[in-house]
Motif scaffolding. Structure first.
Motif, PDB file in Angstrom:
ATOM      1  N   SER B 181      43.300  62.111  55.588  1.00 58.05           N
ATOM      2  CA  SER B 181      43.512  62.792  56.258  1.00 58.05           C
ATOM      3  C   SER B 181      42.216  62.637  57.358  1.00 58.05           C
ATOM      4  O   SER B 181      41.585  62.780  56.881  1.00 58.05           O
ATOM      5  N   THR B 182      42.362  62.858  58.881  1.00 62.94           N
ATOM      6  CA  THR B 182      41.741  62.088  59.956  1.00 62.94           C
ATOM      7  C   THR B 182      41.517  63.728  60.625  1.00 62.94           C
ATOM      8  O   THR B 182      42.759  64.311  60.766  1.00 62.94           O
ATOM      9  N   PRO B 183      40.633  64.205  61.552  1.00 63.48           N
ATOM     10  CA  PRO B 183      40.943  64.661  62.373  1.00 63.48           C
ATOM     11  C   PRO B 183      41.074  64.498  63.771  1.00 63.48           C
ATOM     12  O   PRO B 183      40.708  64.935  64.519  1.00 63.48           O
ATOM     13  N   GLU B 184      42.361  63.188  63.865  1.00 64.57           N
ATOM     14  CA  GLU B 184      42.280  63.021  65.751  1.00 64.57           C
ATOM     15  C   GLU B 184      43.335  63.981  66.397  1.00 64.57           C
ATOM     16  O   GLU B 184      43.531  64.126  67.100  1.00 64.57           O
ATOM     17  N   GLY B 185      43.492  65.352  65.963  1.00 68.93           N
ATOM     18  CA  GLY B 185      43.907  66.313  65.967  1.00 68.93           C
ATOM     19  C   GLY B 185      45.392  66.596  66.062  1.00 68.93           C
ATOM     20  O   GLY B 185      45.926  67.837  66.216  1.00 68.93           O
ATOM     21  N   ALA B 186      46.729  65.638  65.540  1.00 73.49           N
ATOM     22  CA  ALA B 186      47.909  65.552  65.793  1.00 73.49           C
ATOM     23  C   ALA B 186      47.941  65.856  64.512  1.00 73.49           C
ATOM     24  O   ALA B 186      47.080  66.136  63.494  1.00 73.49           O
ATOM     25  N   ARG B 187      49.112  66.375  64.175  1.00 73.52           N
ATOM     26  CA  ARG B 187      49.789  66.760  63.170  1.00 73.52           C
ATOM     27  C   ARG B 187      49.695  65.935  62.166  1.00 73.52           C
ATOM     28  O   ARG B 187      50.486  64.172  62.516  1.00 73.52           O
ATOM     29  N   ASP B 188      49.015  65.604  61.179  1.00 80.20           N
ATOM     30  CA  ASP B 188      49.133  63.864  59.955  1.00 80.20           C
ATOM     31  C   ASP B 188      51.042  63.882  59.243  1.00 80.20           C
ATOM     32  O   ASP B 188      51.132  65.277  59.099  1.00 80.20           O
ATOM     33  N   PHE B 200      48.134  63.923  48.187  1.00 85.09           N
ATOM     34  CA  PHE B 200      48.525  63.534  49.054  1.00 85.09           C
ATOM     35  C   PHE B 200      47.425  62.315  49.749  1.00 85.09           C
ATOM     36  O   PHE B 200      46.699  62.797  49.960  1.00 85.09           O
ATOM     37  N   TYR B 201      48.523  61.614  49.757  1.00 85.93           N
ATOM     38  CA  TYR B 201      47.867  61.222  51.401  1.00 85.93           C
ATOM     39  C   TYR B 201      48.898  61.125  52.693  1.00 85.93           C
ATOM     40  O   TYR B 201      48.943  61.717  52.927  1.00 85.93           O
ATOM     41  N   ALA B 202      47.619  60.750  53.833  1.00 82.50           N
ATOM     42  CA  ALA B 202      48.274  60.595  55.299  1.00 82.50           C
ATOM     43  C   ALA B 202      48.285  59.563  55.923  1.00 82.50           C
ATOM     44  O   ALA B 202      47.652  58.412  55.865  1.00 82.50           O
ATOM     45  N   LEU B 203      49.299  59.675  56.553  1.00 78.78           N
ATOM     46  CA  LEU B 203      49.336  58.023  57.216  1.00 78.78           C
ATOM     47  C   LEU B 203      48.681  58.390  58.220  1.00 78.78           C
ATOM     48  O   LEU B 203      48.346  59.381  59.222  1.00 78.78           O
ATOM     49  N   CYS B 228      50.103  53.061  63.798  1.00 77.66           N
ATOM     50  CA  CYS B 228      49.630  54.752  63.513  1.00 77.66           C
ATOM     51  C   CYS B 228      50.770  55.712  63.359  1.00 77.66           C
ATOM     52  O   CYS B 228      52.018  54.996  63.986  1.00 77.66           O
ATOM     53  N   PHE B 229      50.177  56.281  63.605  1.00 80.49           N
ATOM     54  CA  PHE B 229      51.282  57.951  62.418  1.00 80.49           C
ATOM     55  C   PHE B 229      51.234  58.943  63.346  1.00 80.49           C
ATOM     56  O   PHE B 229      49.853  59.681  63.083  1.00 80.49           O
ATOM     57  N   ARG B 230      51.860  59.631  64.062  1.00 76.89           N
ATOM     58  CA  ARG B 230      51.828  60.727  64.571  1.00 76.89           C
ATOM     59  C   ARG B 230      53.223  61.823  64.354  1.00 76.89           C
ATOM     60  O   ARG B 230      53.726  61.640  64.662  1.00 76.89           O
ATOM     61  N   ASP B 237      57.836  58.781  75.556  1.00 80.31           N
ATOM     62  CA  ASP B 237      56.540  57.905  75.329  1.00 80.31           C
ATOM     63  C   ASP B 237      55.638  58.150  74.591  1.00 80.31           C
ATOM     64  O   ASP B 237      54.615  58.084  73.886  1.00 80.31           O
ATOM     65  N   ARG B 238      56.396  59.015  73.642  1.00 76.33           N
ATOM     66  CA  ARG B 238      55.855  59.644  71.721  1.00 76.33           C
ATOM     67  C   ARG B 238      56.450  58.702  70.615  1.00 76.33           C
ATOM     68  O   ARG B 238      58.266  59.569  70.850  1.00 76.33           O
ATOM     69  N   GLN B 239      57.129  58.091  69.980  1.00 75.17           N
ATOM     70  CA  GLN B 239      57.480  57.725  68.721  1.00 75.17           C
ATOM     71  C   GLN B 239      56.399  58.426  67.457  1.00 75.17           C
ATOM     72  O   GLN B 239      54.929  57.911  67.444  1.00 75.17           O
ATOM     73  N   PRO B 240      57.723  58.558  66.338  1.00 80.55           N
ATOM     74  CA  PRO B 240      56.541  58.406  65.181  1.00 80.55           C
ATOM     75  C   PRO B 240      55.683  57.613  64.917  1.00 80.55           C
ATOM     76  O   PRO B 240      54.183  58.228  64.141  1.00 80.55           O
ATOM     77  N   GLU B 241      55.879  56.527  64.727  1.00 81.93           N
ATOM     78  CA  GLU B 241      55.372  55.370  64.657  1.00 81.93           C
ATOM     79  C   GLU B 241      55.100  55.165  65.388  1.00 81.93           C
ATOM     80  O   GLU B 241      55.947  54.410  66.990  1.00 81.93           O
ATOM     81  N   PHE B 242      53.702  54.297  65.874  1.00 82.68           N
ATOM     82  CA  PHE B 242      53.777  53.114  67.409  1.00 82.68           C
ATOM     83  C   PHE B 242      52.357  51.924  66.699  1.00 82.68           C
ATOM     84  O   PHE B 242      51.819  52.383  65.470  1.00 82.68           O
ATOM     85  N   THR B 243      52.197  51.032  67.820  1.00 84.68           N
ATOM     86  CA  THR B 243      51.232  50.257  67.180  1.00 84.68           C
ATOM     87  C   THR B 243      50.051  50.338  68.004  1.00 84.68           C
ATOM     88  O   THR B 243      49.700  50.133  69.129  1.00 84.68           O
ATOM     89  N   GLN B 244      48.952  50.629  67.677  1.00 85.81           N
ATOM     90  CA  GLN B 244      47.670  50.150  68.676  1.00 85.81           C
ATOM     91  C   GLN B 244      47.125  48.290  68.320  1.00 85.81           C
ATOM     92  O   GLN B 244      46.798  48.272  67.311  1.00 85.81           O
ATOM     93  N   VAL B 245      46.294  48.055  69.128  1.00 81.47           N
ATOM     94  CA  VAL B 245      45.563  47.040  69.051  1.00 81.47           C
ATOM     95  C   VAL B 245      44.267  47.292  68.697  1.00 81.47           C
ATOM     96  O   VAL B 245      43.669  47.875  69.996  1.00 81.47           O
TER      97      VAL B 245
END
Lengths: 593, 593
Positions: B181-188, B200-203, B228-230, B237-245
């Motif tokens: 789990s990391t503190p990016e702010g959204a729900r893991d 638990f792992y977090a995505l 990436c997952f949020r 323009d939001r999806q549960p999983e998305f792709t970042q370069v």
């Protein structure tokens, strides 16, 4: 000097870059203080970055007092920015074992960009630090040149594959990680869905169903460097998540996928300097691999083939052999050259390997270099049988024969294991790399535990045309359009031509025990897709971790994965997995038992 | 003819490939029966594959009776293999709108590779089928040329970026999906670990911590096309999983990452034929973006800038303006050219947009083309104030002024929304693409709900050198080394120079409200890494889905993702997420509430 590395950054050269031709250039290097020594009033620093290391000389006459003081007080792994002039080393100081060994940099400025506390282990190749410690401080472990080299090799392999696939018209397409449960056989990782209480995604064991959907979608050529997940108990070449080069093609049959793959592999191996593999590759029938090597992933870099001597011993006085031979089993043997002088004690220790693979014991015959024949079983053989055995096994003085007598699968497993063990024990050279295909796996196997048929590869595999009418009547006689890519005794890839006919798909799923209702429930979307104009298609998946492991000549895939997990599936660096809050559990409607 | 597509497969040409220069060639095509018509005793088939479509003519005199019968009975989306000879079309039959429109293929063999039941919607561009239906039969949806074009565009963008990054010395490295789990702010998204009950792992919401670790590891230049997952509520323009370069570099500061990124973007845009973006890109200060556009992702393809008229109205008789101006708020306005003749009713409907963005109302002035000045507020202004307003707003007949008077963040949000709405309403051309940087975001914002400071980008961001001494004393005055890449009014990338000093990292984490114990618990591995010789480093992450969406000129990222999820985060095709067995839950020690 290459210059791509040095745009947009503080340095003008890397620590692995400078040569005699760069003498008198003014350069700036950034890196880590690797080894520092004080000699004759000068300070010598081996400054290391990912490219190599360069000797920096700090002379109190050439730098400010402050900079010299900094250089005098460097700790291990301090991060430095050094500016100076490249100069030739004195002839006696030239180091031919170091790529920058002809030169050194005489500093005119030394800046400490960051300090470091003392690292918990040395940043050197070949350390014997335990792996958990290395994983806890993985960012230090990766600083070691051999680990950086592994990651660079992985990058090079991946890019070469992508390039080769791009050139062949494959589109790279991402498929979901939040997917549904599929019948790959291993345990799924499951992910609760907050808006759908009590429902779960499964992390994909492979993108199999999505790539088949992409073929139905007319993508025609797809690939993906795909992350896959299996919740299995771990061993050296297993990780909870792993990466496969996932490939699928439409309008193919038979060997088309293998032919394509060979082209990609040839370009990939060339990119990493492997030149001893010749193409086209050998295609070995599954049945021949089992007969000669006892396994479907033979290491063909050495011989010591399995010989079937069932016919020779079927009436022998050695009842163990005769009764196996007469009750549908097989008697097989390998000839270990050079082990004929092993002591009885040494030989009999090998029985534990046989037993670990299911045998009840292990017969043997030693032919010593001085012409003796030692064996507990010789006395049971007739002269004719003994002569036939020796002829079949091509016996010479110094040979050791090891036997297995059992059901074929056990006899093969035993001798396959013994063959590999003896190759190690006898130091049989296994240099270079050997690639081959093992093809035409059986479509089904009979699962004794579950008392039902199971698919040998997976139930989406196309049965050989000539066996289509035997699917129900004689499943075990059905072959399949299937091919494994084997490298150095490991399976590095596997694939099949898929079923594109809805009715054939239903027939296969029924044979592996599904009712029509279950077929519709679990595979409805696949069946529907096949009914809506699915093209003939097939594909392959390469295990990237294992392929890079073999190319790097490592024993564990953990050495070619940046952040692997331990055998308890945890990450000592970040502490994952970890506890979650009550709120997080409530959000997904779960309670811990 | 290109030939890469046609190795290792049943066809010798694609359906988008044949031209007049190929006349008289014998070819084999594979594809789907798109449109079929019977004309003058001949059957005409538009045969479609991913490359295009080709007209096939089936003449009963040229094929077997069986093949003609098959051609007579084709259904939509039947899969065919057609062999024949390429011939010129009669002049009147040439179709200039079709890439293969100069030729047709006169069949000598027609083979049905697979049949199809009737598809639930037409395989055509521009269909109005609802999106859930398209997603349920996604493999049919993707067969539509516009969807295939989106996936090809995505492939081309991805490959161009990889190539550009490879050439700049970046190593592609995979980081874990089973992360912490990391503190990016959204729900893991959380994943239970079987060998670690209750843990638990977090995505990953991004590979942020791993890429920083890779810099500490000396990798120096890293990239990854990272999933990436949020677990957030979804919108277009939001999806549960998305792709970042995902990109990170060592030994950089200030603008170095932007300079690198511009090179990569230039090569990428060139690869997809976008030629109207000139480099170097504009760098707009965050403060200027907020002042002129009211937002940090301005669409600079048109003007209609925000004007601050606080000083002009601070003593006006219109009390709403004066009291806002005198209590620390701002009064701002936009000038909508060409809307001066809008009716009062039309104008006042715009107030709902202002109110949706937090305003209590919306003042306006219309300057009609025939010289009238219509406004409910004019009467409160002195002549001098009115003249100053008109001068500031450069008013001409036909203009409509819209006002916002509030706290700066609300006034900006209101006018930013109105500006975009009016650009649409007035059909202001927004052709081409506009890229720019918005830089130097504030380090902190004050979170009114939580009553504490929060990091504007993230808490690993390096504070501007000149503000380092204000971290504790005046957090809101601290700027940061941060840069967002903005395209056509969307944020397509964001990055920062990171903190590489352990003590600075602790200071920032304390300001955002963590105790020293929490810092050690949550960020211990990061702090340790910074203490062990972390190099200066920084990076950026591009939103690949959004970038491709903009390049494809689509309104939703779902159109550029092969298998997207619905707004309830489900996949109508596979049925994910779905129920799991009691055994699966027990394995991971969980119970459903």
């Amino acid at each position: 000097m290459e210059d791509f590395r040095n745009e947009y950054c503080m340095h003008t050269a890397t620590c692995g870059q400078l040569r005699a031709t760069d003498v008198n250039q003014e350069v700036t290097l950034c890196g880590w203080a690797w080894h520092t020594r004080d000699h004759g009033g000068l300070i010598f620093i081996d400054l290391r970055d990912r490219d190599g290391y360069t000797q920096v000389v700090v002379d109190p006459d050439c730098v400010s007092e402050e900079d010299f003081h900094a250089a005098e007080h460097l700790g291990r792994e301090y991060v430095l920015k050094v500016s100076g002039r490249v100069r030739e080393r004195a002839p006696e100081a030239i180091n031919p074992n170091m790529i920058t060994g002809e030169i050194e940099v005489l500093a005119n400025a030394v800046q400490v960009l960051n300090t470091s506390v003392t690292p918990p282990f040395s940043i050197e190749d070949g350390i014997e630090t335990d792996e958990i410690t290395r994983m806890k401080w993985r960012y230090l472990d990766i600083r070691r040149p051999e680990m950086l080299a592994n990651l660079k090799l992985r990058h090079t392999v991946t890019q070469a594959m992508r390039r080769a696939l791009d050139e062949r018209g494959f589109l790279e397409i991402e498929t979901p990680i939040l997917a549904n449960s599929t019948p790959e056989g291993a345990r799924d990782y499951i992910v609760p869905s907050r808006p759908n209480p009590g429902k779960f995604y499964a992390l994909p064991q492979s993108p199999q169903q999505f790539k088949q959907m992409l073929m139905c979608a007319g993508v025609e050529r797809y690939y993906q460097i795909a992350r896959c997940f299996r919740d299995e108990d771990l061993r050296a070449d297993r990780q909870p998540e792993f990466t496969q080069v996932d490939i699928e093609m439409s309008f193919v049959e038979g060997d088309d996928v293998c032919d394509m793959m060979e082209g990609v592999m040839a370009e990939t191996l060339k990119a990493v300097g492997v030149t001893d593999v010749t193409f086209p590759l050998q295609k070995m029938q599954y049945a021949d691999a089992m007969r000669d090597y006892g396994c479907d992933r033979p290491d063909v870099r050495f011989g010591m083939l399995l010989h079937d001597i069932t016919d020779i011993v079927k009436d022998t006085g050695f009842k163990v052999f005769a009764s196996v031979a007469q009750s549908g089993g097989v008697v097989k043997a390998i000839n270990v050259k050079g082990a004929g002088d092993w002591s009885r004690g040494e030989v009999e220790k090998l029985a534990s390997i046989a037993e670990a693979n299911g045998a009840k014991g292990m017969a043997w015959v030693a032919f010593t270099t001085d012409g003796q024949e030692k064996s507990p079983i010789k006395k049971f053989f007739t002269d004719e049988e003994w002569a036939a055995l020796k002829a079949e096994m091509e016996v010479e003085p110094g040979d050791l024969l090891l036997f297995a007598a059992d059901k074929p699968e056990i006899a093969n497993a035993v001798l396959s294991a013994l063959r590999l063990h003896m190759a190690d024990a006898m130091n049989i050279p296994r240099e270079g790399h050997a690639l081959l295909w093992v093809v035409n796996f059986p479509m089904f196997r009979y699962d004794e535990d579950e008392k039902k048929y199971a698919a040998e590869h997976h139930p989406f595999t196309h049965v050989l045309k000539e066996d289509l009418d035997k699917i129900e009547s004689d499943p075990l006689a059905c072959g399949s359009y299937s091919y494994d890519l084997v490298m150095d005794g490991f399976e590095v890839g596997g694939g099949t031509i898929r079923i594109h006919n809805a009715e054939e798909q239903r027939r296969i799923l029924r044979v592996v025990g599904l009712t029509d209702e279950e077929i519709d429930e679990k595979f409805g979307h696949l069946i529907r897709a096949l009914e809506l104009g699915a093209p003939p298609h097939g594909g392959i998946a390469l295990g990237l971790d294992r392929l890079v492991m073999l190319l790097a000549r490592k024993d564990s895939i953990r050495d070619v994965i940046a952040f692997p997990k331990t055998s308890s599936a945890s990450d000592p660096m970040t502490g994952a997995p970890s506890a979650v809050t009550g709120r997080q559990l409530k959000d997904v409607s779960l309670r811990i038992l």
